[in-house]
Design a protein around this motif. Structure first.
Motif, PDB file in Angstrom:
ATOM      1  N   ALA A 109       3.674  13.228  -7.326  1.00  0.00           N
ATOM      2  CA  ALA A 109       3.508  14.332  -6.359  1.00  0.00           C
ATOM      3  C   ALA A 109       3.830  13.851  -4.941  1.00  0.00           C
ATOM      4  O   ALA A 109       3.375  12.785  -4.527  1.00  0.00           O
ATOM      5  CB  ALA A 109       2.075  14.862  -6.419  1.00  0.00           C
ATOM      6  N   HIS A 110       4.610  14.655  -4.201  1.00  0.00           N
ATOM      7  CA  HIS A 110       5.058  14.229  -2.863  1.00  0.00           C
ATOM      8  C   HIS A 110       3.897  13.871  -1.935  1.00  0.00           C
ATOM      9  O   HIS A 110       3.946  12.861  -1.243  1.00  0.00           O
ATOM     10  CB  HIS A 110       5.881  15.330  -2.189  1.00  0.00           C
ATOM     11  CG  HIS A 110       7.130  15.686  -2.931  1.00  0.00           C
ATOM     12  ND1 HIS A 110       7.907  14.735  -3.562  1.00  0.00           N
ATOM     13  CD2 HIS A 110       7.744  16.875  -3.149  1.00  0.00           C
ATOM     14  CE1 HIS A 110       8.943  15.331  -4.136  1.00  0.00           C
ATOM     15  NE2 HIS A 110       8.860  16.640  -3.908  1.00  0.00           N
ATOM     16  N   ALA A 111       2.865  14.717  -1.929  1.00  0.00           N
ATOM     17  CA  ALA A 111       1.780  14.496  -0.968  1.00  0.00           C
ATOM     18  C   ALA A 111       1.064  13.186  -1.270  1.00  0.00           C
ATOM     19  O   ALA A 111       0.750  12.409  -0.364  1.00  0.00           O
ATOM     20  CB  ALA A 111       0.793  15.661  -1.007  1.00  0.00           C
ATOM     21  N   TYR A 112       0.851  12.923  -2.540  1.00  0.00           N
ATOM     22  CA  TYR A 112       0.206  11.664  -2.931  1.00  0.00           C
ATOM     23  C   TYR A 112       1.109  10.475  -2.604  1.00  0.00           C
ATOM     24  O   TYR A 112       0.681   9.480  -2.020  1.00  0.00           O
ATOM     25  CB  TYR A 112      -0.143  11.690  -4.420  1.00  0.00           C
ATOM     26  CG  TYR A 112      -0.621  10.362  -4.956  1.00  0.00           C
ATOM     27  CD1 TYR A 112      -1.818   9.802  -4.509  1.00  0.00           C
ATOM     28  CD2 TYR A 112       0.132   9.652  -5.897  1.00  0.00           C
ATOM     29  CE1 TYR A 112      -2.252   8.571  -4.980  1.00  0.00           C
ATOM     30  CE2 TYR A 112      -0.297   8.423  -6.368  1.00  0.00           C
ATOM     31  CZ  TYR A 112      -1.491   7.885  -5.914  1.00  0.00           C
ATOM     32  OH  TYR A 112      -1.912   6.669  -6.376  1.00  0.00           O
ATOM     33  N   LYS A 113       2.389  10.616  -2.955  1.00  0.00           N
ATOM     34  CA  LYS A 113       3.327   9.520  -2.697  1.00  0.00           C
ATOM     35  C   LYS A 113       3.426   9.201  -1.207  1.00  0.00           C
ATOM     36  O   LYS A 113       3.528   8.046  -0.812  1.00  0.00           O
ATOM     37  CB  LYS A 113       4.716   9.863  -3.242  1.00  0.00           C
ATOM     38  CG  LYS A 113       4.843   9.472  -4.689  1.00  0.00           C
ATOM     39  CD  LYS A 113       6.263   9.210  -5.207  1.00  0.00           C
ATOM     40  CE  LYS A 113       7.393   9.880  -4.501  1.00  0.00           C
ATOM     41  NZ  LYS A 113       8.504  10.194  -5.391  1.00  0.00           N
ATOM     42  N   ALA A 114       3.367  10.262  -0.393  1.00  0.00           N
ATOM     43  CA  ALA A 114       3.453  10.040   1.054  1.00  0.00           C
ATOM     44  C   ALA A 114       2.277   9.193   1.535  1.00  0.00           C
ATOM     45  O   ALA A 114       2.445   8.299   2.373  1.00  0.00           O
ATOM     46  CB  ALA A 114       3.492  11.382   1.789  1.00  0.00           C
ATOM     47  N   SER A 115       1.079   9.463   0.976  1.00  0.00           N
ATOM     48  CA  SER A 115      -0.094   8.672   1.370  1.00  0.00           C
ATOM     49  C   SER A 115       0.073   7.213   0.951  1.00  0.00           C
ATOM     50  O   SER A 115      -0.256   6.300   1.708  1.00  0.00           O
ATOM     51  CB  SER A 115      -1.367   9.218   0.723  1.00  0.00           C
ATOM     52  OG  SER A 115      -1.570  10.539   1.117  1.00  0.00           O
ATOM     53  N   VAL A 116       0.584   7.019  -0.265  1.00  0.00           N
ATOM     54  CA  VAL A 116       0.786   5.658  -0.760  1.00  0.00           C
ATOM     55  C   VAL A 116       1.814   4.928   0.117  1.00  0.00           C
ATOM     56  O   VAL A 116       1.599   3.777   0.529  1.00  0.00           O
ATOM     57  CB  VAL A 116       1.232   5.685  -2.239  1.00  0.00           C
ATOM     58  CG1 VAL A 116       1.657   4.301  -2.711  1.00  0.00           C
ATOM     59  CG2 VAL A 116       0.102   6.227  -3.117  1.00  0.00           C
ATOM     60  N   ASP A 117       2.911   5.615   0.423  1.00  0.00           N
ATOM     61  CA  ASP A 117       3.946   4.990   1.252  1.00  0.00           C
ATOM     62  C   ASP A 117       3.390   4.572   2.605  1.00  0.00           C
ATOM     63  O   ASP A 117       3.698   3.491   3.118  1.00  0.00           O
ATOM     64  CB  ASP A 117       5.126   5.957   1.458  1.00  0.00           C
ATOM     65  CG  ASP A 117       5.924   6.140   0.173  1.00  0.00           C
ATOM     66  OD1 ASP A 117       5.704   5.347  -0.784  1.00  0.00           O
ATOM     67  OD2 ASP A 117       6.748   7.079   0.104  1.00  0.00           O
ATOM     68  N   LYS A 118       2.587   5.453   3.166  1.00  0.00           N
ATOM     69  CA  LYS A 118       1.992   5.170   4.473  1.00  0.00           C
ATOM     70  C   LYS A 118       1.116   3.915   4.396  1.00  0.00           C
ATOM     71  O   LYS A 118       1.161   3.066   5.283  1.00  0.00           O
ATOM     72  CB  LYS A 118       1.121   6.357   4.892  1.00  0.00           C
ATOM     73  CG  LYS A 118       1.358   6.824   6.318  1.00  0.00           C
ATOM     74  CD  LYS A 118       0.603   8.112   6.485  1.00  0.00           C
ATOM     75  CE  LYS A 118       0.236   8.496   7.860  1.00  0.00           C
ATOM     76  NZ  LYS A 118      -0.566   9.743   7.790  1.00  0.00           N
TER      77      LYS A 118
END
Ligand code: TRP
Length: 432
Positions: A109-118
Protein backbone atom coordinates in the motif's frame (compact mmCIF):
# COMPACT_ATOMS: atom_id res chain seq x y z
CA UNK A 1 -32.92 0.17 -15.31
CA UNK A 2 -30.87 -0.92 -12.36
CA UNK A 3 -29.56 1.54 -9.84
CA UNK A 4 -25.89 2.40 -9.56
CA UNK A 5 -24.73 2.64 -6.02
CA UNK A 6 -22.14 5.32 -5.19
CA UNK A 7 -20.31 5.37 -1.90
CA UNK A 8 -17.66 7.63 -0.50
CA UNK A 9 -16.11 8.38 2.87
CA UNK A 10 -14.76 11.61 4.31
CA UNK A 11 -12.10 11.31 6.98
CA UNK A 12 -13.02 13.42 9.98
CA UNK A 13 -9.82 15.27 10.66
CA UNK A 14 -9.68 18.99 10.04
CA UNK A 15 -12.05 21.66 8.88
CA UNK A 16 -13.41 21.68 5.31
CA UNK A 17 -11.81 24.26 3.03
CA UNK A 18 -12.63 25.73 -0.37
CA UNK A 19 -10.57 23.01 -2.04
CA UNK A 20 -12.70 20.29 -0.42
CA UNK A 21 -15.81 22.15 -1.52
CA UNK A 22 -14.80 22.44 -5.16
CA UNK A 23 -13.10 19.05 -5.40
CA UNK A 24 -15.45 16.87 -3.39
CA UNK A 25 -18.47 18.36 -1.63
CA UNK A 26 -19.99 20.26 -4.55
CA UNK A 27 -19.60 17.51 -7.17
CA UNK A 28 -20.79 14.82 -4.72
CA UNK A 29 -23.90 16.75 -3.76
CA UNK A 30 -24.65 17.32 -7.46
CA UNK A 31 -24.07 13.64 -8.25
CA UNK A 32 -26.42 12.55 -5.48
CA UNK A 33 -29.26 14.38 -7.20
CA UNK A 34 -28.90 12.53 -10.51
CA UNK A 35 -31.62 10.00 -11.31
CA UNK A 36 -30.73 6.32 -11.25
CA UNK A 37 -28.13 6.65 -8.51
CA UNK A 38 -28.24 5.70 -4.90
CA UNK A 39 -25.62 7.39 -2.76
CA UNK A 40 -23.95 6.46 0.48
CA UNK A 41 -21.82 9.19 2.04
CA UNK A 42 -20.28 8.68 5.41
CA UNK A 43 -17.98 10.25 7.96
CA UNK A 44 -14.95 7.98 8.21
CA UNK A 45 -14.24 8.52 11.89
CA UNK A 46 -12.61 5.13 12.47
CA UNK A 47 -10.15 6.12 9.76
CA UNK A 48 -9.61 9.46 11.49
CA UNK A 49 -8.28 7.67 14.58
CA UNK A 50 -5.34 6.48 12.50
CA UNK A 51 -4.19 10.05 11.88
CA UNK A 52 -5.43 11.89 14.92
CA UNK A 53 -5.21 11.14 18.62
CA UNK A 54 -7.03 14.23 19.81
CA UNK A 55 -10.58 13.25 20.87
CA UNK A 56 -11.84 16.84 20.87
CA UNK A 57 -10.60 17.39 17.36
CA UNK A 58 -12.20 14.13 16.13
CA UNK A 59 -15.56 15.16 17.58
CA UNK A 60 -15.34 18.74 16.36
CA UNK A 61 -14.30 17.72 12.89
CA UNK A 62 -17.16 15.24 12.65
CA UNK A 63 -19.57 18.03 13.53
CA UNK A 64 -18.01 20.51 11.10
CA UNK A 65 -17.86 18.11 8.20
CA UNK A 66 -21.42 16.90 8.72
CA UNK A 67 -22.64 20.52 8.96
CA UNK A 68 -20.68 21.46 5.84
CA UNK A 69 -22.14 18.71 3.70
CA UNK A 70 -25.66 19.42 4.89
CA UNK A 71 -25.22 23.18 4.42
CA UNK A 72 -23.93 22.50 0.90
CA UNK A 73 -27.22 20.85 0.03
CA UNK A 74 -26.79 17.18 0.81
CA UNK A 75 -30.27 15.80 1.33
CA UNK A 76 -30.24 13.11 4.01
CA UNK A 77 -33.62 11.88 2.76
CA UNK A 78 -32.08 11.09 -0.62
CA UNK A 79 -28.61 10.06 0.43
CA UNK A 80 -27.77 7.56 3.13
CA UNK A 81 -25.58 9.83 5.25
CA UNK A 82 -24.04 8.23 8.32
CA UNK A 83 -21.09 7.99 10.64
CA UNK A 84 -18.88 4.95 10.15
CA UNK A 85 -18.56 4.27 13.89
CA UNK A 86 -22.35 3.93 14.20
CA UNK A 87 -22.16 0.78 12.08
CA UNK A 88 -20.64 -2.00 14.23
CA UNK A 89 -20.90 -4.35 11.26
CA UNK A 90 -18.05 -2.46 9.58
CA UNK A 91 -15.30 -3.43 12.06
CA UNK A 92 -16.80 -6.90 12.12
CA UNK A 93 -16.46 -7.17 8.36
CA UNK A 94 -12.96 -5.72 8.63
CA UNK A 95 -11.94 -8.81 10.56
CA UNK A 96 -13.52 -11.21 8.07
CA UNK A 97 -11.62 -9.46 5.30
CA UNK A 98 -8.39 -9.32 7.31
CA UNK A 99 -8.42 -13.10 7.34
CA UNK A 100 -8.53 -13.38 3.54
CA UNK A 101 -6.03 -10.59 2.85
CA UNK A 102 -2.38 -11.34 2.17
CA UNK A 103 -0.01 -9.40 4.36
CA UNK A 104 2.04 -8.82 1.24
CA UNK A 105 -0.87 -6.96 -0.34
CA UNK A 106 -0.88 -4.54 2.57
CA UNK A 107 2.90 -4.20 2.46
CA UNK A 108 2.47 -2.72 -1.01
CA UNK A 109 0.00 0.00 0.00
CA UNK A 110 1.36 3.43 -1.00
CA UNK A 111 0.64 5.13 2.31
CA UNK A 112 2.36 2.40 4.29
CA UNK A 113 5.29 2.24 1.88
CA UNK A 114 5.73 6.00 2.12
CA UNK A 115 6.08 5.73 5.91
CA UNK A 116 8.63 2.94 5.56
CA UNK A 117 10.62 4.89 2.97
CA UNK A 118 10.66 7.92 5.21
CA UNK A 119 11.99 5.82 8.06
CA UNK A 120 14.73 4.37 5.85
CA UNK A 121 15.78 7.83 4.71
CA UNK A 122 16.04 8.91 8.32
CA UNK A 123 18.02 5.80 9.20
CA UNK A 124 15.29 4.42 11.43
CA UNK A 125 13.76 0.95 11.58
CA UNK A 126 11.25 0.22 8.81
CA UNK A 127 8.15 0.27 10.97
CA UNK A 128 9.19 2.97 13.38
CA UNK A 129 6.09 4.90 14.48
CA UNK A 130 3.84 2.92 12.14
CA UNK A 131 0.68 1.73 13.90
CA UNK A 132 -1.08 -1.46 12.97
CA UNK A 133 -4.02 0.86 12.24
CA UNK A 134 -2.10 2.56 9.44
CA UNK A 135 -1.14 -0.84 8.07
CA UNK A 136 -4.76 -2.04 8.21
CA UNK A 137 -6.20 1.15 6.72
CA UNK A 138 -6.98 -0.47 3.35
CA UNK A 139 -8.88 -3.34 4.97
CA UNK A 140 -11.14 -1.01 6.93
CA UNK A 141 -11.74 0.96 3.76
CA UNK A 142 -12.56 -2.22 1.84
CA UNK A 143 -15.10 -3.11 4.54
CA UNK A 144 -16.72 0.34 4.13
CA UNK A 145 -17.15 -0.26 0.44
CA UNK A 146 -17.97 -3.97 0.26
CA UNK A 147 -20.52 -3.76 3.07
CA UNK A 148 -22.86 -1.69 0.91
CA UNK A 149 -22.14 -3.38 -2.41
CA UNK A 150 -21.03 -0.09 -3.90
CA UNK A 151 -20.50 -0.16 -7.65
CA UNK A 152 -18.72 3.17 -7.90
CA UNK A 153 -16.46 4.93 -5.45
CA UNK A 154 -15.63 8.57 -6.24
CA UNK A 155 -12.19 9.32 -4.85
CA UNK A 156 -9.07 11.34 -5.49
CA UNK A 157 -6.23 9.77 -7.45
CA UNK A 158 -4.32 9.01 -4.26
CA UNK A 159 -7.08 6.60 -3.23
CA UNK A 160 -7.30 4.52 -6.40
CA UNK A 161 -4.99 1.83 -5.09
CA UNK A 162 -7.26 1.39 -2.09
CA UNK A 163 -10.23 0.66 -4.33
CA UNK A 164 -8.18 -1.88 -6.25
CA UNK A 165 -7.26 -3.52 -2.96
CA UNK A 166 -10.93 -3.61 -1.98
CA UNK A 167 -11.61 -5.45 -5.24
CA UNK A 168 -8.84 -7.91 -4.46
CA UNK A 169 -10.20 -8.59 -0.99
CA UNK A 170 -13.77 -8.94 -2.24
CA UNK A 171 -12.64 -11.31 -4.97
CA UNK A 172 -10.64 -13.46 -2.52
CA UNK A 173 -13.63 -13.73 -0.24
CA UNK A 174 -15.99 -14.54 -3.10
CA UNK A 175 -13.60 -17.17 -4.33
CA UNK A 176 -13.43 -18.87 -0.94
CA UNK A 177 -17.00 -18.51 0.25
CA UNK A 178 -19.23 -17.85 -2.77
CA UNK A 179 -20.38 -14.67 -4.51
CA UNK A 180 -21.25 -12.29 -1.72
CA UNK A 181 -19.54 -9.06 -2.71
CA UNK A 182 -19.91 -6.64 -5.58
CA UNK A 183 -16.47 -5.61 -6.84
CA UNK A 184 -16.25 -1.80 -6.80
CA UNK A 185 -14.70 0.60 -9.27
CA UNK A 186 -12.99 3.91 -8.58
CA UNK A 187 -14.42 6.99 -10.27
CA UNK A 188 -12.03 9.87 -10.73
CA UNK A 189 -13.54 13.02 -12.07
CA UNK A 190 -10.87 14.75 -14.06
CA UNK A 191 -13.13 17.69 -14.79
CA UNK A 192 -13.18 18.67 -11.18
CA UNK A 193 -10.62 21.34 -10.56
CA UNK A 194 -7.98 21.02 -7.91
CA UNK A 195 -7.93 24.39 -6.31
CA UNK A 196 -4.66 26.18 -5.68
CA UNK A 197 -4.10 27.45 -2.16
CA UNK A 198 -2.90 30.81 -0.84
CA UNK A 199 0.69 30.06 -1.91
CA UNK A 200 -0.21 28.69 -5.36
CA UNK A 201 0.40 25.04 -4.48
CA UNK A 202 -2.59 22.68 -4.29
CA UNK A 203 -4.90 23.79 -1.48
CA UNK A 204 -4.25 21.30 1.28
CA UNK A 205 -4.24 21.11 5.03
CA UNK A 206 -0.72 19.69 4.92
CA UNK A 207 0.59 22.85 3.19
CA UNK A 208 -1.23 25.13 5.60
CA UNK A 209 -2.43 27.22 2.66
CA UNK A 210 -6.19 26.75 2.91
CA UNK A 211 -9.21 29.02 3.02
CA UNK A 212 -11.78 27.47 5.39
CA UNK A 213 -15.08 26.93 3.59
CA UNK A 214 -17.10 28.72 6.21
CA UNK A 215 -14.84 31.61 7.08
CA UNK A 216 -16.63 34.81 8.00
CA UNK A 217 -16.65 37.37 5.22
CA UNK A 218 -14.01 39.34 7.11
CA UNK A 219 -11.68 36.35 7.34
CA UNK A 220 -12.37 35.46 3.73
CA UNK A 221 -11.33 38.98 2.76
CA UNK A 222 -8.17 38.77 4.81
CA UNK A 223 -7.17 35.38 3.39
CA UNK A 224 -7.92 36.35 -0.19
CA UNK A 225 -5.79 39.44 0.42
CA UNK A 226 -2.90 37.07 1.13
CA UNK A 227 -3.06 35.06 -2.09
CA UNK A 228 0.28 35.24 -3.86
CA UNK A 229 0.46 37.35 -7.03
CA UNK A 230 3.38 38.59 -9.07
CA UNK A 231 4.65 42.14 -8.78
CA UNK A 232 3.00 43.61 -11.85
CA UNK A 233 1.68 47.11 -11.23
CA UNK A 234 -1.86 48.34 -11.93
CA UNK A 235 -2.27 48.96 -15.66
CA UNK A 236 0.24 46.28 -16.65
CA UNK A 237 -1.30 43.28 -18.43
CA UNK A 238 -1.42 40.17 -16.19
CA UNK A 239 -1.10 36.47 -16.92
CA UNK A 240 -4.02 34.15 -16.10
CA UNK A 241 -1.71 31.19 -16.56
CA UNK A 242 -0.43 30.15 -13.14
CA UNK A 243 -2.51 32.77 -11.32
CA UNK A 244 -3.98 31.15 -8.19
CA UNK A 245 -6.40 34.03 -7.91
CA UNK A 246 -7.72 33.42 -11.42
CA UNK A 247 -8.06 29.68 -10.90
CA UNK A 248 -10.01 30.07 -7.70
CA UNK A 249 -12.28 32.59 -9.43
CA UNK A 250 -12.86 30.17 -12.28
CA UNK A 251 -14.03 27.46 -9.86
CA UNK A 252 -16.79 29.74 -8.56
CA UNK A 253 -17.77 31.78 -11.62
CA UNK A 254 -19.68 31.06 -14.82
CA UNK A 255 -17.69 30.71 -18.06
CA UNK A 256 -18.87 34.20 -19.09
CA UNK A 257 -17.69 35.74 -15.85
CA UNK A 258 -14.39 33.92 -16.18
CA UNK A 259 -13.96 35.26 -19.71
CA UNK A 260 -14.65 38.76 -18.43
CA UNK A 261 -11.96 38.49 -15.75
CA UNK A 262 -9.55 37.11 -18.33
CA UNK A 263 -10.13 40.27 -20.34
CA UNK A 264 -9.61 42.43 -17.24
CA UNK A 265 -6.30 40.67 -16.64
CA UNK A 266 -5.25 41.51 -20.20
CA UNK A 267 -6.38 45.09 -19.63
CA UNK A 268 -4.16 45.40 -16.57
CA UNK A 269 -6.57 45.14 -13.63
CA UNK A 270 -4.83 45.96 -10.32
CA UNK A 271 -4.26 42.95 -8.07
CA UNK A 272 -6.17 44.66 -5.27
CA UNK A 273 -9.17 45.04 -7.50
CA UNK A 274 -8.93 41.46 -8.76
CA UNK A 275 -8.95 40.27 -5.17
CA UNK A 276 -12.07 42.30 -4.51
CA UNK A 277 -13.75 40.67 -7.55
CA UNK A 278 -12.80 37.25 -6.22
CA UNK A 279 -14.03 38.02 -2.72
CA UNK A 280 -17.44 39.10 -4.00
CA UNK A 281 -17.83 36.06 -6.25
CA UNK A 282 -16.83 33.50 -3.63
CA UNK A 283 -18.92 35.18 -0.98
CA UNK A 284 -21.93 35.15 -3.28
CA UNK A 285 -21.71 31.35 -3.42
CA UNK A 286 -20.81 30.81 0.22
CA UNK A 287 -23.02 33.34 2.02
CA UNK A 288 -26.33 31.44 1.79
CA UNK A 289 -24.64 28.20 2.82
CA UNK A 290 -22.83 30.01 5.62
CA UNK A 291 -26.11 30.95 7.27
CA UNK A 292 -27.25 27.36 7.05
CA UNK A 293 -23.92 26.15 8.39
CA UNK A 294 -24.06 28.47 11.40
CA UNK A 295 -27.55 27.25 12.23
CA UNK A 296 -26.45 23.62 12.00
CA UNK A 297 -23.22 23.93 13.90
CA UNK A 298 -25.09 25.56 16.75
CA UNK A 299 -27.53 22.69 16.90
CA UNK A 300 -25.40 19.55 17.26
CA UNK A 301 -28.41 17.59 18.50
CA UNK A 302 -30.06 17.99 15.13
CA UNK A 303 -27.00 16.73 13.28
CA UNK A 304 -26.65 13.87 15.73
CA UNK A 305 -30.23 12.88 15.01
CA UNK A 306 -29.68 13.07 11.25
CA UNK A 307 -26.62 10.84 11.51
CA UNK A 308 -28.36 8.30 13.72
CA UNK A 309 -31.27 8.13 11.29
CA UNK A 310 -28.77 7.56 8.48
CA UNK A 311 -27.05 4.82 10.46
CA UNK A 312 -30.34 3.10 11.07
CA UNK A 313 -31.00 3.05 7.37
CA UNK A 314 -27.49 1.85 6.59
CA UNK A 315 -27.84 -0.94 9.12
CA UNK A 316 -30.94 -2.20 7.40
CA UNK A 317 -28.48 -3.34 4.79
CA UNK A 318 -25.49 -4.08 7.01
CA UNK A 319 -27.20 -6.19 9.67
CA UNK A 320 -28.69 -8.87 7.41
CA UNK A 321 -25.60 -8.82 5.21
CA UNK A 322 -23.15 -9.46 8.04
CA UNK A 323 -25.43 -12.26 9.19
CA UNK A 324 -25.14 -13.79 5.74
CA UNK A 325 -21.35 -13.35 5.73
CA UNK A 326 -20.87 -14.79 9.20
CA UNK A 327 -22.83 -17.80 8.18
CA UNK A 328 -20.85 -18.12 4.97
CA UNK A 329 -17.55 -18.38 6.83
CA UNK A 330 -18.96 -20.81 9.39
CA UNK A 331 -19.70 -18.45 12.30
CA UNK A 332 -23.17 -19.83 12.77
CA UNK A 333 -25.45 -21.62 15.14
CA UNK A 334 -24.40 -25.14 15.99
CA UNK A 335 -27.84 -26.39 15.18
CA UNK A 336 -27.84 -24.76 11.78
CA UNK A 337 -27.16 -27.27 9.04
CA UNK A 338 -24.31 -26.49 6.67
CA UNK A 339 -24.27 -24.95 3.17
CA UNK A 340 -27.49 -25.70 1.30
CA UNK A 341 -29.72 -25.20 4.28
CA UNK A 342 -27.68 -22.25 5.48
CA UNK A 343 -28.21 -20.53 2.16
CA UNK A 344 -31.90 -21.02 2.63
CA UNK A 345 -31.73 -19.59 6.13
CA UNK A 346 -30.11 -16.40 4.90
CA UNK A 347 -32.75 -16.14 2.19
CA UNK A 348 -35.45 -15.88 4.81
CA UNK A 349 -33.61 -12.84 6.16
CA UNK A 350 -34.33 -10.77 3.03
CA UNK A 351 -36.94 -8.09 2.51
CA UNK A 352 -40.07 -9.60 0.98
CA UNK A 353 -43.40 -8.92 -0.70
CA UNK A 354 -46.58 -10.35 0.71
CA UNK A 355 -49.83 -10.55 -1.26
CA UNK A 356 -53.22 -10.94 0.35
CA UNK A 357 -56.91 -10.28 0.02
CA UNK A 358 -58.91 -8.08 2.36
CA UNK A 359 -62.53 -8.26 3.45
CA UNK A 360 -63.38 -5.52 0.95
CA UNK A 361 -62.68 -8.14 -1.76
CA UNK A 362 -59.69 -6.25 -3.11
CA UNK A 363 -56.16 -7.51 -3.55
CA UNK A 364 -53.27 -5.92 -1.69
CA UNK A 365 -49.59 -6.31 -1.19
CA UNK A 366 -47.09 -5.09 1.30
CA UNK A 367 -43.35 -4.98 1.36
CA UNK A 368 -41.48 -5.66 4.58
CA UNK A 369 -37.79 -5.53 5.43
CA UNK A 370 -35.70 -8.41 6.76
CA UNK A 371 -36.89 -7.70 10.29
CA UNK A 372 -40.54 -7.60 9.31
CA UNK A 373 -40.82 -3.80 9.43
CA UNK A 374 -43.47 -2.49 7.05
CA UNK A 375 -41.96 -0.48 4.18
CA UNK A 376 -44.71 -0.30 1.58
CA UNK A 377 -48.45 -0.77 1.72
CA UNK A 378 -50.46 -0.92 -1.49
CA UNK A 379 -53.98 0.32 -1.97
CA UNK A 380 -56.55 -2.23 -3.13
CA UNK A 381 -56.35 -3.76 -6.63
CA UNK A 382 -59.36 -5.26 -8.38
CA UNK A 383 -57.46 -8.32 -9.55
CA UNK A 384 -54.59 -10.30 -8.05
CA UNK A 385 -52.80 -10.04 -11.37
CA UNK A 386 -52.63 -6.24 -11.09
CA UNK A 387 -51.07 -6.48 -7.64
CA UNK A 388 -48.63 -9.05 -9.01
CA UNK A 389 -47.69 -6.76 -11.88
CA UNK A 390 -47.03 -3.88 -9.54
CA UNK A 391 -44.75 -6.10 -7.47
CA UNK A 392 -42.92 -7.24 -10.60
CA UNK A 393 -42.41 -3.61 -11.59
CA UNK A 394 -40.90 -2.82 -8.20
CA UNK A 395 -38.65 -5.86 -8.39
CA UNK A 396 -37.36 -4.71 -11.75
CA UNK A 397 -36.47 -1.21 -10.62
CA UNK A 398 -37.00 1.06 -7.62
CA UNK A 399 -37.94 3.71 -10.20
CA UNK A 400 -41.35 2.07 -10.26
CA UNK A 401 -41.95 3.66 -6.87
CA UNK A 402 -42.69 6.92 -8.59
CA UNK A 403 -44.72 5.41 -11.38
CA UNK A 404 -46.88 3.55 -8.87
CA UNK A 405 -47.26 6.59 -6.62
CA UNK A 406 -51.03 6.61 -6.10
CA UNK A 407 -51.24 2.84 -5.70
CA UNK A 408 -49.11 3.01 -2.58
CA UNK A 409 -50.42 4.20 0.75
CA UNK A 410 -47.87 6.15 2.76
CA UNK A 411 -46.21 4.37 5.66
CA UNK A 412 -45.24 6.58 8.54
CA UNK A 413 -41.51 7.00 9.18
CA UNK A 414 -40.48 5.29 5.94
CA UNK A 415 -38.66 7.31 3.28
CA UNK A 416 -38.36 6.46 -0.43
CA UNK A 417 -34.67 5.79 0.22
CA UNK A 418 -35.53 3.13 2.79
CA UNK A 419 -37.72 1.44 0.25
CA UNK A 420 -35.32 1.63 -2.65
CA UNK A 421 -32.47 0.38 -0.44
CA UNK A 422 -34.54 -2.67 0.51
CA UNK A 423 -35.54 -3.23 -3.12
CA UNK A 424 -31.88 -3.13 -4.06
CA UNK A 425 -31.04 -5.72 -1.39
CA UNK A 426 -33.64 -7.96 -2.93
CA UNK A 427 -32.36 -7.37 -6.47
CA UNK A 428 -28.76 -8.06 -5.39
CA UNK A 429 -29.83 -11.30 -3.76
CA UNK A 430 -31.72 -12.38 -6.87
CA UNK A 431 -28.69 -11.61 -9.04
CA UNK A 432 -26.29 -13.52 -6.77
N1 TRP B 1 -9.50 7.01 2.62
C1 TRP B 1 -10.39 8.02 2.17
C2 TRP B 1 -9.66 9.36 2.11
O1 TRP B 1 -8.74 9.58 2.87
C3 TRP B 1 -11.59 8.14 3.06
C4 TRP B 1 -12.39 6.87 3.04
C5 TRP B 1 -12.54 5.97 4.06
C6 TRP B 1 -13.11 6.37 1.93
N2 TRP B 1 -13.32 4.95 3.64
C7 TRP B 1 -13.70 5.14 2.37
C8 TRP B 1 -13.32 6.83 0.63
C9 TRP B 1 -14.47 4.38 1.50
C10 TRP B 1 -14.10 6.05 -0.22
C11 TRP B 1 -14.67 4.84 0.20
O2 TRP B 1 -10.02 10.18 1.31
Amino acid sequence: MSITRFLTGITTTGTPHLGNFVGSIRPSVAASLRPGVQSFYFLADYHALIKCEDPVRIQRSTLEIAASWLAAGLDPEKVTFYRQSDIPEIPELTWLLTCVTGKGLLNRAHAYKASVDKNHEAGRESDDGVTAGLFMYPVLMAADILMFKAHKVPVGRDQVQHIEMARDMGASFNHLYGEHFVLPEAVIDDHVATLPGLDGRKMSKSYDNTIPLFSSRALLQKLIGGIVTDSRAPGEPKEVEGSALFQIYQAFATPEETAALRQQYADGIAWGEAKQVLLERVDQVIAPMRAQYEALINDPARIEQTLLAGAERARQIATPFIRELRSAVGLRSLVQASSAKAAKATKTALPSFKQYREKDGKFYFKFVDANGRLLLQSTGFDAPKEAGQAIAQLQRSPDALQALGARLAPVEGVTPTDVSAALQVLADAAAA
